[in-house]
Design an enzyme around this catalytic site. Structure first.
Site, short mmCIF file in Angstrom:
data_model
loop_
_atom_site.label_atom_id
_atom_site.label_comp_id
_atom_site.label_asym_id
_atom_site.label_seq_id
_atom_site.Cartn_x
_atom_site.Cartn_y
_atom_site.Cartn_z
N SER A 151 75.29 109.95 51.30
CA SER A 151 76.71 110.25 51.42
C SER A 151 77.09 110.28 52.91
O SER A 151 76.84 109.31 53.62
CB SER A 151 77.02 111.57 50.71
OG SER A 151 78.39 111.73 50.53
N HIS A 202 76.41 109.29 42.51
CA HIS A 202 76.61 109.46 43.95
C HIS A 202 75.35 110.12 44.48
O HIS A 202 75.11 111.28 44.15
CB HIS A 202 77.85 110.31 44.23
CG HIS A 202 78.16 110.49 45.68
ND1 HIS A 202 78.56 109.44 46.49
CD2 HIS A 202 78.10 111.58 46.48
CE1 HIS A 202 78.75 109.90 47.72
NE2 HIS A 202 78.47 111.18 47.75
N ASP A 205 80.45 104.11 42.77
CA ASP A 205 80.12 105.39 43.41
C ASP A 205 81.23 106.40 43.13
O ASP A 205 82.42 106.15 43.41
CB ASP A 205 79.98 105.17 44.91
CG ASP A 205 79.65 106.45 45.65
OD1 ASP A 205 78.46 106.65 45.96
OD2 ASP A 205 80.57 107.25 45.91
#
Ligand SMILES: *[C@@H]1O[C@H](CO)[C@@H](O)[C@H](O)[C@H]1NC(C)=O
Ligand SMILES: *[C@@H]1O[C@H](CO)[C@@H](O)[C@H](O)[C@H]1NC(C)=O
Ligand SMILES: *[C@@H]1O[C@H](CO)[C@@H](O)[C@H](O)[C@H]1NC(C)=O
Ligand SMILES: *[C@@H]1O[C@H](CO)[C@@H](O)[C@H](O)[C@H]1NC(C)=O
Ligand SMILES: *[C@@H]1O[C@H](CO)[C@@H](O)[C@H](O)[C@H]1NC(C)=O
Ligand SMILES: *[C@@H]1O[C@H](CO)[C@@H](O)[C@H](O)[C@H]1NC(C)=O
Ligand SMILES: *[C@@H]1O[C@H](CO)[C@@H](O)[C@H](O)[C@H]1NC(C)=O
Ligand SMILES: *[C@@H]1O[C@H](CO)[C@@H](O)[C@H](O)[C@H]1NC(C)=O
Ligand SMILES: *[C@@H]1O[C@H](CO)[C@@H](O)[C@H](O)[C@H]1NC(C)=O
Ligand SMILES: *[C@@H]1O[C@H](CO)[C@@H](O)[C@H](O)[C@H]1NC(C)=O
Length: 407
Positions: A180, A345, A277
């Site tokens: 991330s 994610h 995502d």
């Protein structure tokens, strides 16, 4: 301004919750690793948002992995204005004082060969995220009553300097990784990281769920671009972006997007990302500002509830990501790609998506195997999934099988 703040708040909440979900892997043989505070960081002003000292967690390698190093940037969104950064400074996202001191190492950080076949015996380091700017800022806010340190770049450098004498300086192999906002950090710092190491070290970089697209939202508003521009400006990130990129693009701030930066990254890079995502779906394609009436609320938590029009927009987003990634795939002989079609994610840190009997697969290979193949050059490792809904190996973090709690 109000809207931006709201977006930031939602982002922070979602990312915090996502991270909770991904670290709550229930396992009895969990490896918990103590925090190491970087005391030397004070000398270079490498402070967290609130002025606390930065930190990492290290678990030593052994045997054949004794001289190999995996550095993993922690993720957790960003703050891009004074209000959201002031709030973050008072939370575990902006202060090592407020963080858990024992961190669970799983997935790519696991020390168990049957959970992490290629990296289990490496020196594995988790760099804690406390700057709110993907380890890339270099400025300060001080109006007399409030001080905020935007010192991510100095934190990155202080941690590397601390690790070099601990063995990093004579690493045989090194992998810079992260998920991330940490995946973005891995792209942003790849070149600089390799410069710290001897030219005999094999250096490679992995971005997990960090391939944030410079794509407009469903109202054709460039929400993410605006968000990143505020971030780069507030935190003083621009001078730390890759110079080869910033000198060849009309707006240098755009070099925070991996898609523009990629061709200037010298070490081999692996892009691990879902084509849908969840962060990008909820914040780049359909940010709350683009859906004030909540038409997407059901679709956002359950892809089966998406209307045909909504699904078409999601499929177009996937196609856009594939276009960017494909040019990389054809150009790079040393790069790797794993773009699956899961509503996920971050897939490298949690055991169930990294390497388990029912983990996501493509061509019957798990993410751990694909990344190992790429790192060690065992096989070409470039895989792109068929579109939703054909992949039956997904661990969707949203979907009919899971509740909203998981988000
Ligand atoms: C972590 O470090 C603290 C302080 O050095 C120590 O008291 C504690 O026992 C350590 N915990 C573990 C699980 O190693
Ligand atoms: C490694 O994981 C396997 C499978 O979960 C387990 O049986 C074994 O006890 C673990 N080994 C160590 C050293 O924790
Ligand atoms: C400093 O900034 C904070 C946050 O924006 C604000 O609440 C405070 O009033 C400011 N102080 C001064 C002296 O301007
Ligand atoms: C940060 O900026 C200062 C000047 O404000 C500069 O002296 C320093 O070298 C910069 N550090 C990093 C790591 O970019
Ligand atoms: C690696 O660095 C050494 C000195 O640090 C230099 O002599 C050598 O030519 C370099 N090798 C390559 C392939 O760049
Ligand atoms: C477009 O995005 C900006 C920045 O996120 C936001 O301030 C603005 O309200 C948005 N406009 C619309 C119509 O959504
Ligand atoms: C791939 O090569 C094409 C044609 O040479 C070029 O336009 C494109 O920018 C390259 N993409 C990357 C990511 O290097
Ligand atoms: C970046 O620019 C420097 C200096 O011009 C050059 O030596 C280097 O090869 C460039 N790197 C890439 C990846 O293009
Ligand atoms: C997929 O891989 C597993 C082991 O990773 C193996 O047991 C299984 O037979 C493979 N399935 C196919 C269809 O090749
Ligand atoms: C290498 O990758 C190809 C394509 O994914 C696959 O068919 C082949 O079985 C792999 N070879 C090995 C030795 O894993």
């Amino acid at each position: 301004m109000k809207l931006v703040v709201k977006i930031v708040l939602v982002i922070v909440v979602v990312v915090v919750l996502l991270t909770c979900a991904s670290t709550s892997v229930s396992s009895d043989d969990r490896l918990l690793v103590n925090m190491t505070v970087v005391h030397g960081a004070a000398a270079t002003g490498a402070y967290c948002l609130d002025g606390s000292l930065p930190a990492y967690h290290i678990h030593r390698g052994s045997g054949a992995g004794e001289r190999n190093w995996l550095l993993q940037f922690e993720g957790g969104g960003w703050c891009n204005d004074i209000e959201s950064c002031a709030e973050r400074a008072r939370s575990r996202r902006g202060s090592t004082r407020l963080m858990n001191k024992l961190e669970s190492f799983s997935g790519i950080l696991s020390n168990n060969a049957s959970h992490n076949p290629d990296f289990y015996n490496w020196n594995r380091v988790k760099l804690r995220y406390c700057d709110g700017g993907s380890f890339a800022g270099n400025s300060t806010f001080d109006n007399g009553t409030l001080v905020l340190y935007f010192r991510g770049q100095r934190i990155f450098e202080a941690i590397i300097e601390d690790l070099l004498p601990k063995g990093l300086s004579h690493a045989n192999k090194a992998l810079l990784s992260g998920c991330s906002a940490g995946g973005l950090a891995s792209y942003l710092h790849c070149n600089r990281f390799s410069k710290y190491l001897p030219n005999t070290t094999s250096v490679k970089c992995l971005g997990d769920a960090g391939f944030f697209l410079d794509s407009p939202d469903i109202t054709m508003n460039h929400t993410q671009r605006t968000f990143f521009q505020h971030l780069v400006a507030l935190q003083g990130i621009e001078p730390n972006l890759d110079e080869n990129c910033t000198s060849s693009i009309s707006d240098p701030k755009q070099c925070i997007f991996p898609q523009y930066l990629l061709k200037y990254i010298a070490p081999p890079v692996f892009i691990l990302n879902s084509a849908y995502d969840v962060y990008q779906f909820h914040h780049i394609l359909v940010p709350p500002s683009a859906d004030p009436h909540g038409h997407w609320n059901r679709c956002k938590v359950n892809p089966q509830a998406c209307s045909p029009d909504q699904m078409a927009l999601l499929q177009a987003f996937r196609v856009e990501m594939l276009q960017v990634v494909r040019s990389f795939m054809y150009n790079s002989t040393r790069g790797g790609i794993f773009i699956n079609s899961c509503f996920a994610h971050c897939q490298s840190e949690s055991q169930d998506t990294w390497f388990a009997s029912d983990s996501p697969r493509m061509f019957n290979e798990t993410i751990a195997e694909s990344i190992g193949d790429w790192y060690f050059g065992r096989n070409v490792s470039k895989k792109i999934d068929r579109p939703y809904p054909y992949d039956t190996t997904c661990h969707n973090i949203i979907g009919p099988a899971s509740t909203n709690d998981n988000l």
